[in-house]
Design a protein around this motif. Structure first.
Motif, PDB file in Angstrom:
ATOM      1  N   TYR A  15       0.988  -1.154   0.131  1.00 31.54           N
ATOM      2  CA  TYR A  15       0.070   0.090  -0.147  1.00 31.54           C
ATOM      3  C   TYR A  15       0.913   1.203  -0.066  1.00 31.54           C
ATOM      4  O   TYR A  15       1.757   1.357   0.996  1.00 31.54           O
ATOM      5  N   VAL A  20       3.136  -4.941   2.277  1.00 36.89           N
ATOM      6  CA  VAL A  20       2.216  -6.048   3.329  1.00 36.89           C
ATOM      7  C   VAL A  20       2.507  -7.351   3.009  1.00 36.89           C
ATOM      8  O   VAL A  20       2.570  -8.120   3.651  1.00 36.89           O
ATOM      9  N   SER A  39      -2.010 -12.052  12.914  1.00 34.97           N
ATOM     10  CA  SER A  39      -2.265 -11.118  13.961  1.00 34.97           C
ATOM     11  C   SER A  39      -2.974 -10.138  13.142  1.00 34.97           C
ATOM     12  O   SER A  39      -3.109 -10.065  12.033  1.00 34.97           O
ATOM     13  N   GLY A  43      -2.346  -9.042   6.968  1.00 37.26           N
ATOM     14  CA  GLY A  43      -2.450  -8.880   5.611  1.00 37.26           C
ATOM     15  C   GLY A  43      -3.425  -9.963   5.204  1.00 37.26           C
ATOM     16  O   GLY A  43      -3.595 -10.384   4.006  1.00 37.26           O
ATOM     17  N   LYS A  44      -4.171 -10.414   6.153  1.00 35.66           N
ATOM     18  CA  LYS A  44      -5.048 -11.483   5.814  1.00 35.66           C
ATOM     19  C   LYS A  44      -6.194 -10.952   4.937  1.00 35.66           C
ATOM     20  O   LYS A  44      -6.655 -11.599   3.891  1.00 35.66           O
ATOM     21  N   THR A  45      -6.712 -10.118   5.294  1.00 36.50           N
ATOM     22  CA  THR A  45      -8.133  -9.247   4.432  1.00 36.50           C
ATOM     23  C   THR A  45      -7.383  -8.844   3.090  1.00 36.50           C
ATOM     24  O   THR A  45      -8.202  -9.307   1.971  1.00 36.50           O
ATOM     25  N   GLN A  85     -15.103  -9.163   6.360  1.00 37.35           N
ATOM     26  CA  GLN A  85     -14.995  -9.123   7.595  1.00 37.35           C
ATOM     27  C   GLN A  85     -15.978  -8.511   8.477  1.00 37.35           C
ATOM     28  O   GLN A  85     -16.426  -8.600   9.617  1.00 37.35           O
ATOM     29  N   GLU A 160     -12.685 -13.834   8.907  1.00 29.82           N
ATOM     30  CA  GLU A 160     -12.912 -13.620  10.194  1.00 29.82           C
ATOM     31  C   GLU A 160     -14.498 -13.913  10.478  1.00 29.82           C
ATOM     32  O   GLU A 160     -14.980 -13.038  11.290  1.00 29.82           O
TER      33      GLU A 160
HETATM   34  N1  LIG Z   1      -6.605   0.520   1.485  1.00 31.58           N
HETATM   35  C1  LIG Z   1      -5.429   0.445   2.345  1.00 31.58           C
HETATM   36  N2  LIG Z   1      -4.450   1.359   2.179  1.00 31.58           N
HETATM   37  C2  LIG Z   1      -3.413   1.654   3.144  1.00 31.58           C
HETATM   38  N3  LIG Z   1      -3.031   0.540   3.929  1.00 31.58           N
HETATM   39  C3  LIG Z   1      -3.831  -0.325   4.095  1.00 31.58           C
HETATM   40  C4  LIG Z   1      -5.051  -0.368   3.390  1.00 31.58           C
HETATM   41  N4  LIG Z   1      -5.652  -1.674   3.399  1.00 31.58           N
HETATM   42  C5  LIG Z   1      -4.964  -2.393   4.656  1.00 31.58           C
HETATM   43  N5  LIG Z   1      -3.640  -1.510   4.673  1.00 31.58           N
HETATM   44  C6  LIG Z   1      -2.653  -2.084   5.720  1.00 31.58           C
HETATM   45  O1  LIG Z   1      -2.068  -3.189   5.371  1.00 31.58           O
HETATM   46  C7  LIG Z   1      -1.699  -4.021   6.371  1.00 31.58           C
HETATM   47  C8  LIG Z   1      -2.724  -5.255   6.289  1.00 31.58           C
HETATM   48  O2  LIG Z   1      -4.158  -5.162   6.477  1.00 31.58           O
HETATM   49  P1  LIG Z   1      -5.196  -6.349   6.494  1.00 31.58           P
HETATM   50  O3  LIG Z   1      -6.506  -5.735   6.394  1.00 31.58           O
HETATM   51  O4  LIG Z   1      -4.715  -6.903   5.226  1.00 31.58           O
HETATM   52  O5  LIG Z   1      -4.834  -7.015   7.614  1.00 31.58           O
HETATM   53  P2  LIG Z   1      -5.639  -8.108   8.427  1.00 31.58           P
HETATM   54  O6  LIG Z   1      -4.613  -9.419   8.695  1.00 31.58           O
HETATM   55  O7  LIG Z   1      -6.738  -8.468   7.703  1.00 31.58           O
HETATM   56  O8  LIG Z   1      -5.799  -7.594   9.754  1.00 31.58           O
HETATM   57  P3  LIG Z   1      -7.137  -7.748  10.681  1.00 31.58           P
HETATM   58  O9  LIG Z   1      -7.061  -8.886  11.431  1.00 31.58           O
HETATM   59  O10 LIG Z   1      -7.229  -6.480  11.606  1.00 31.58           O
HETATM   60  O11 LIG Z   1      -8.392  -7.548  10.054  1.00 31.58           O
HETATM   61  C9  LIG Z   1      -2.236  -3.296   7.705  1.00 31.58           C
HETATM   62  O12 LIG Z   1      -1.091  -2.446   8.162  1.00 31.58           O
HETATM   63  C10 LIG Z   1      -3.319  -2.078   7.044  1.00 31.58           C
HETATM   64  O13 LIG Z   1      -3.188  -0.926   7.889  1.00 31.58           O
END
Ligand SMILES: Nc1ncnc2c1ncn2[C@@H]1O[C@H](COP(=O)(O)OP(=O)(O)OP(=O)(O)O)[C@@H](O)[C@H]1O
Ligand SMILES: [Mg+2]
Length: 284
Positions: A15, A20, A39, A43-45, A85, A160
């Motif tokens: 990003y 990520v 955690s 980066g799961k989403t 999510q 999730e």
């Molecule tokens: N559109 C975006 N622009 C900038 N940074 C982003 C964006 N989407 C996600 N991020 C960043 O990328 C990283 C991974 O985000 P992601 O949502 O994939 O994590 P996650 O594992 O799903 O977290 P969670 O368990 O909180 O849902 C995080 O640091 C988040 O802040």
């Protein structure tokens, strides 16, 4: 060898300047339950969004059901479904109306009986004609999943699915996911809950620092832990208490001895600690 329904290789995503996903690779067997564990912010989403073609990767490749996500997005979208999510049901409509709406959009045949089937599958028959605004979190989640499942996708992405649910609803969701897998749907779920992955998943991949740092069956992941304790079992508390006091002096023997496997939580925390140590060494 079971057929692979998802093959991900060297996926990368940043990003702006923040990487990520650095190099994410894994494969998923058709009809299995796969858990991507990580955690907050791992980066799961992001992985789910890329695989469901909502987001473009910066590098690497992914093939779903034989279709490349980069070049055959339309085909990929036809065989997958996504429950995000954050629940995406319409509050003003009833459960039944929400399902009817999605079914109509997907142009499903026999709409009324199909909707009845999904209401029953998600155990929402009694609440079918009530507005979603009156539903509990668990009921909303189940409706959301039923909406995703109408049309019987080959692969269901669940981001999730149990976050925010109470233990009772969490267990109900687990049963629903298992029922789905029994029907042949491949389930890709993300979770922060280790016991969820341990209970549900056939295969787990742990995402950390932009990479898959460990993967395997829950049993394999637990067995690869180097240190294991030994647990002594006694058939009564009194005996155990006595034994604890007198074990060394009097040599009371245990009724059974079994290997004490670490929990997945131990595996996860140890792996992340190892990483931290290694990165610190690298910096030095
Ligand atoms: N559109 C975006 N622009 C900038 N940074 C982003 C964006 N989407 C996600 N991020 C960043 O990328 C990283 C991974 O985000 P992601 O949502 O994939 O994590 P996650 O594992 O799903 O977290 P969670 O368990 O909180 O849902 C995080 O640091 C988040 O802040
Ligand atoms: Mg997320």
């Amino acid at each position: 060898m079971p057929e692979k329904i998802i093959e991900v290789s060297g996926l990368q995503k940043s990003y702006k300047a923040t990487p990520v996903l650095k190099d994410v690779s894994f494969t998923i067997d058709k009809g299995s339950i796969f858990a991507l564990l990580g955690s907050n912010g791992a980066g799961k989403t992001t992985v789910i969004k890329i695989l469901s073609t909502l987001l473009k990767s910066d590098g690497g490749s992914a093939v779903i059901n034989g279709f490349d996500i980069a070049t055959n997005g339309d085909y990929v979208r036809e065989c997958i479904s996504l429950t995000g999510q954050f629940v995406a049901v319409d509050e003003i409509l009833t459960g039944r109306e929400n399902l009817m709406l999605i079914g109509a959009l997907k142009r499903l045949p026999n709409l009324k009986s199909t909707v009845d089937e999904w209401l029953s599958f998600s155990r929402l028959e009694d609440a079918a004609n009530k507005k979603v605004s009156t539903y509990s979190g668990g009921m909303r989640r189940r409706l959301d999943i039923a909406m995703s499942l109408m049309g019987n996708p080959e692969v269901l992405f669940l981001d999730e699915p149990t976050t925010g649910l109470d233990p009772q609803n969490r267990i109900a969701m687990w049963e629903l996911v298992r029922d789905l897998a029994k029907k042949g749907t491949t389930v890709f779920l993300t979770t922060q809950y280790l016991e969820e992955a341990e209970y549900l998943a056939d295969y787990i991949a742990i995402l950390h620092g932009g990479k898959i740092i460990a993967e395997g069956t829950p049993k394999y992941l637990k067995e690869r832990m180097p240190e294991r304790g030994v647990r002594l079992n006694f058939d009564s508390e009194i005996k155990a208490n006595t034994a604890i006091k007198l074990l060394t002096e009097h040599g009371i023997s245990a009724d059974s001895i079994e290997q004490n496997l670490p929990s997945l939580e131990d595996v996860f925390l140890t792996l992340i600690d190892e990483r931290k140590e290694r990165t610190q060494h690298e910096k030095i």
